[in-house]
Design a protein around this motif. Structure first.
Motif, PDB file in Angstrom:
ATOM      1  N   LYS A 290     117.614  60.917   9.034  1.00  0.00           N
ATOM      2  CA  LYS A 290     118.033  60.295   7.802  1.00  0.00           C
ATOM      3  C   LYS A 290     117.391  60.793   6.490  1.00  0.00           C
ATOM      4  O   LYS A 290     117.737  61.280   5.566  1.00  0.00           O
ATOM      5  N   ASP A 291     116.060  60.881   6.612  1.00  0.00           N
ATOM      6  CA  ASP A 291     115.155  61.182   5.676  1.00  0.00           C
ATOM      7  C   ASP A 291     115.274  62.603   5.288  1.00  0.00           C
ATOM      8  O   ASP A 291     115.419  62.915   4.077  1.00  0.00           O
ATOM      9  N   ILE A 292     115.410  63.470   6.173  1.00  0.00           N
ATOM     10  CA  ILE A 292     115.902  64.721   5.973  1.00  0.00           C
ATOM     11  C   ILE A 292     117.071  64.987   5.164  1.00  0.00           C
ATOM     12  O   ILE A 292     117.076  65.751   3.969  1.00  0.00           O
ATOM     13  N   LEU A 293     117.966  64.412   5.418  1.00  0.00           N
ATOM     14  CA  LEU A 293     119.267  64.254   4.852  1.00  0.00           C
ATOM     15  C   LEU A 293     118.900  63.824   3.281  1.00  0.00           C
ATOM     16  O   LEU A 293     119.641  64.447   2.254  1.00  0.00           O
ATOM     17  N   LEU A 294     118.469  62.629   3.129  1.00  0.00           N
ATOM     18  CA  LEU A 294     118.059  62.298   1.902  1.00  0.00           C
ATOM     19  C   LEU A 294     117.279  63.089   1.117  1.00  0.00           C
ATOM     20  O   LEU A 294     117.759  63.572  -0.302  1.00  0.00           O
ATOM     21  N   TYR A 295     116.287  63.798   1.512  1.00  0.00           N
ATOM     22  CA  TYR A 295     115.719  64.714   0.796  1.00  0.00           C
ATOM     23  C   TYR A 295     116.492  65.902   0.431  1.00  0.00           C
ATOM     24  O   TYR A 295     116.264  66.377  -0.661  1.00  0.00           O
ATOM     25  N   LYS A 303     110.995  61.921  -3.456  1.00  0.00           N
ATOM     26  CA  LYS A 303     109.612  61.897  -3.845  1.00  0.00           C
ATOM     27  C   LYS A 303     108.994  60.757  -4.391  1.00  0.00           C
ATOM     28  O   LYS A 303     108.004  60.609  -4.466  1.00  0.00           O
ATOM     29  N   ASN A 304     109.766  60.016  -5.100  1.00  0.00           N
ATOM     30  CA  ASN A 304     109.522  58.992  -5.941  1.00  0.00           C
ATOM     31  C   ASN A 304     109.238  57.567  -4.993  1.00  0.00           C
ATOM     32  O   ASN A 304     108.575  56.643  -5.086  1.00  0.00           O
ATOM     33  N   ASN A 305     110.159  57.605  -3.898  1.00  0.00           N
ATOM     34  CA  ASN A 305     110.248  56.551  -2.994  1.00  0.00           C
ATOM     35  C   ASN A 305     109.583  56.514  -1.523  1.00  0.00           C
ATOM     36  O   ASN A 305     109.383  55.575  -0.987  1.00  0.00           O
ATOM     37  N   TYR A 306     109.402  57.779  -1.255  1.00  0.00           N
ATOM     38  CA  TYR A 306     108.743  57.740   0.039  1.00  0.00           C
ATOM     39  C   TYR A 306     107.368  58.155   0.161  1.00  0.00           C
ATOM     40  O   TYR A 306     106.699  59.005  -0.851  1.00  0.00           O
ATOM     41  N   ASP A 309     105.152  63.861   2.666  1.00  0.00           N
ATOM     42  CA  ASP A 309     105.529  64.902   2.015  1.00  0.00           C
ATOM     43  C   ASP A 309     106.798  65.760   2.805  1.00  0.00           C
ATOM     44  O   ASP A 309     106.097  66.252   3.829  1.00  0.00           O
ATOM     45  N   MET A 310     107.908  65.871   2.597  1.00  0.00           N
ATOM     46  CA  MET A 310     108.860  66.509   3.199  1.00  0.00           C
ATOM     47  C   MET A 310     108.588  67.942   3.550  1.00  0.00           C
ATOM     48  O   MET A 310     109.003  68.629   4.525  1.00  0.00           O
ATOM     49  N   GLU A 311     107.724  68.362   2.648  1.00  0.00           N
ATOM     50  CA  GLU A 311     107.707  70.244   2.611  1.00  0.00           C
ATOM     51  C   GLU A 311     106.768  70.348   3.833  1.00  0.00           C
ATOM     52  O   GLU A 311     106.739  71.332   4.112  1.00  0.00           O
ATOM     53  N   GLU A 312     106.132  69.479   4.388  1.00  0.00           N
ATOM     54  CA  GLU A 312     105.401  69.668   5.385  1.00  0.00           C
ATOM     55  C   GLU A 312     105.964  70.219   6.737  1.00  0.00           C
ATOM     56  O   GLU A 312     105.884  70.860   7.838  1.00  0.00           O
TER      57      GLU A 312
END
Ligand code: ADP
Ligand code: MG
Ligand code: ZN
Length: 586
Positions: A290-295, A303-306, A309-312
């Motif tokens: 779900k996080d990936i989808l949001l990203y 970026k403001n709320n989590y 770092d998804m870029e990892e």
């Protein structure tokens, strides 16, 4: 001084040390205040939420010489004896550790003896769903008519695995998960007592990870304490829980997307070796997806709320598309219930992950995938059903029982061997029942079976009917396995419920008439016996022999030899209806 795990050291001795479960505590206190003690209580709910603790407190409260507002005083003679474990009247049985066979046998032999010190003898049976069939039978019998001085407190994390017959004998209490706020209150107390240093942020993270289980949260706190220099921070918590870390989930998903099955299974194995909770992993995987989808959809918001770092996880981000993510989520959610109810979560989890590898990432192949998906779902469901069957009470789907009814269409009439004295000699049930079963199967009707099974949906509505409540409770614990136009064979997991069904036969037959709109006779047997009987009849049919109709005998007439009847009209009719071409038997 012996070492005691922190969660045990802080097992509340009375209701004051508890957090959450307010309604339950209030009710139990009133019971003591009003002195309205019943014979059996059932505590169900997630692990580590206070079932055992409250059972112990309640057992003390009902025996305490001067309870305060339903709370044990913890200072009277009895409370002291109980607290120092010098009382033999409060007996704890852990069904999880050894199936409880010896304990229940012991229970049966001693239950009628009066308590030695206390007013009530209290049996606390933990994880009661794990009792062996034999122990269960014994327990059910005792629960039917317990002596007046005995109180049972049964606790389980898997209430759906208990027969209704047990549930209906008890006062039921549903324990809830402990909220993060409630947990923090208790953790703060322990931290203060133990003079630990933990940042508030870390405490909340401990609570979050523990997902409503107070024991887990205390356990985690203790682990952290022994592994840091008494200065517990957010990072420590994350590190310690790293085996179900986001990174692990990421790697597992990446292996799935890339079709690297070897790696995926290795990963799952490492979770298993580390004693990880597969339900939790599945849930966390959904959250991560779900996080990936949001990203992908709202990068800035993410970026403001989590706080990570998804870029990892770029490798995964680049290979997985939105469509696939949705599918993964749907698949996991679809099977998470099975995962929860399974005693073999690793197997179910592996099936689930295998299933994900089948999801094709491309949108163009949507239609095809849809079909594959359906097939796979059925396949996976079957696998799960197998696992369930092998491990516990199955939630009935179309099952083996239909098989026999389908396949025992009488075929060519050939001379049969003389079975008079040896009829079903491999099962230990009364002869009159054997004959009835035999005759029912000789004229079994598959279409009727399907019809009657579907009519059983109404069964639960009879639970609120005063006249039929008992009968409905019993019937709901079993299932129809065979039907002729005169008789219904009903099979139960526990022998003691078979006995009960026999006692309630008249009532049950009345209920059945009500429900099916026609009179039937009922034959009650155990699943174990049915498992033996069924192949026997399949074999007869397979050998293209005919099941003979036998003369019935009275229930009392056990010794009388069985006489054969001539081939009945019904059989000939059946042949006419079904034809002689027999379906292949596996
Ligand atoms: N509601 C609660 N309030 C305070 N502590 C709790 C609570 N529930 C569980 N605990 C803590 O967790 C430990 C295990 O709880 P237990 O009562 O055995 O849970 P369950 O029987 O539901 O698995 C207890 O010793 C206690 O330290
Ligand atoms: Mg417990
Ligand atoms: Zn007391």
């Amino acid at each position: 001084m012996t070492y005691k795990a922190l969660y045990r050291k802080y097992r509340p001795s009375n209701y004051d040390g508890l957090v959450g479960q307010n309604v339950i505590v209030k009710t139990l206190r009133n019971i003591v205040k009003d002195e309205k003690i019943s014979h059996a209580y059932l505590f169900g709910g997630p692990r580590g939420t206070g079932k055992t603790s409250i059972a112990k407190i309640f057992a003390k409260a009902i025996n305490c010489l001067s309870p305060i507002d339903g709370n044990p005083c913890d200072s009277c003679e009895i409370c002291n004896l109980i607290n120092t474990e010098q009382v033999s009247d409060i007996i704890e049985i852990d069904a999880a550790s050894n199936n409880g066979v010896d304990e229940i046998r012991d229970l049966k032999s001693k239950i009628n003896l009066a308590p030695t010190t206390c007013k009530f003898k209290v049996y606390i049976i933990d994880e009661v769903h794990m009792l062996s069939t034999g122990a269960f039978n014994a327990l059910l019998k005792t629960l039917e008519e317990p002596p007046r001085h005995v109180v049972f407190i049964l606790a389980t994390t898997e209430i759906h695995k208990l027969p209704l017959t047990i549930i209906s004998r008890c006062q039921n209490y549903n324990f809830k998960k402990i909220t993060e706020e409630q947990m923090k209150i208790r953790l703060d107390y322990i931290i203060e007592q133990e003079q630990m240093k933990v940042t508030p942020e870390a405490i909340y993270e401990i609570a979050r990870i523990s997902d409503g289980g107070m024991r887990d949260s205390i356990g985690l706190l203790e682990q952290l304490y022994s592994f840091t220099d008494n200065n517990i921070e957010m990072e420590d918590v994350e590190l310690l829980s790293s085996s179900v870390s986001r990174n692990d989930i990421y790697q597992m998903l990446l292996n799935i997307v890339l079709g690297k099955m070897d790696h995926m299974f290795k990963k799952i194995d490492s979770f298993y070796q580390g004693g990880k909770d597969f339900i939790r992993i599945a849930e966390d995987t959904v959250v991560f997806l779900k996080d990936i989808l949001l990203y992908k959809k709202a990068k800035d918001f993410f970026k403001n709320n989590y706080r990570y770092d998804m870029e990892e996880y770029k490798d995964l981000l680049d290979t997985i598309n939105e469509e696939t993510i949705y599918r993964y989520i749907t698949e996991i959610n679809g099977l998470i219930g099975d995962l929860r109810s399974s005693t073999h979560p690793k197997i179910i989890f592996e099936i689930l992950m295998l299933k994900l590898t089948d999801v094709k990432p491309s949108n163009i192949e949507l239609k095809e995938t849809e079909e594959i998906k359906k097939e796979n779902i059925i396949e996976v469901k079957e696998n799960i059903d197998d696992v369930k069957k092998e491990t516990f009470v199955e939630t009935e789907v179309e099952s083996e029982e239909t098989l026999i009814n389908e396949k025992i269409t009488p075929v060519k009439s050939k001379e049969t061997e003389d079975e008079n004295d040896t009829l079903l000699n491999f099962v230990n049930i009364p002869l009159y029942k054997k004959i009835l079963i035999n005759n029912t199967l000789a004229t079994a009707q598959k279409s009727l079976l399907t019809e009657l099974k579907s009519k059983c949906n109404q069964l639960s509505t009879f639970l609120i009917n005063k006249d039929f409540k008992q009968a409905a409770t019993v019937l709901l614990d079993g299932k129809i396995v065979g039907v002729s136009d005169q008789c219904v064979i009903w099979s139960y997991q526990y022998n003691v419920i078979v006995e009960k069904a026999d006692v309630l036969k008249k009532e049950i037959e009345k209920l059945i008439e009500n429900m099916f709109g026609k009179k039937y006779r009922i034959i009650n047997i155990s699943d174990e016996d049915w498992k033996k009987i069924r192949p026997h009849y399949i074999k007869i049919v397979k050998e293209k022999k005919q099941i003979e109709i036998l003369d019935e005998i009275d229930e009392e007439e056990i010794k009388k030899p069985v006489k054969r009847k001539k081939k009945s009209k019904e059989i000939e009719e059946a042949i006419n209806i079904f034809g002689e071409d027999l379906i292949e038997i596996k």
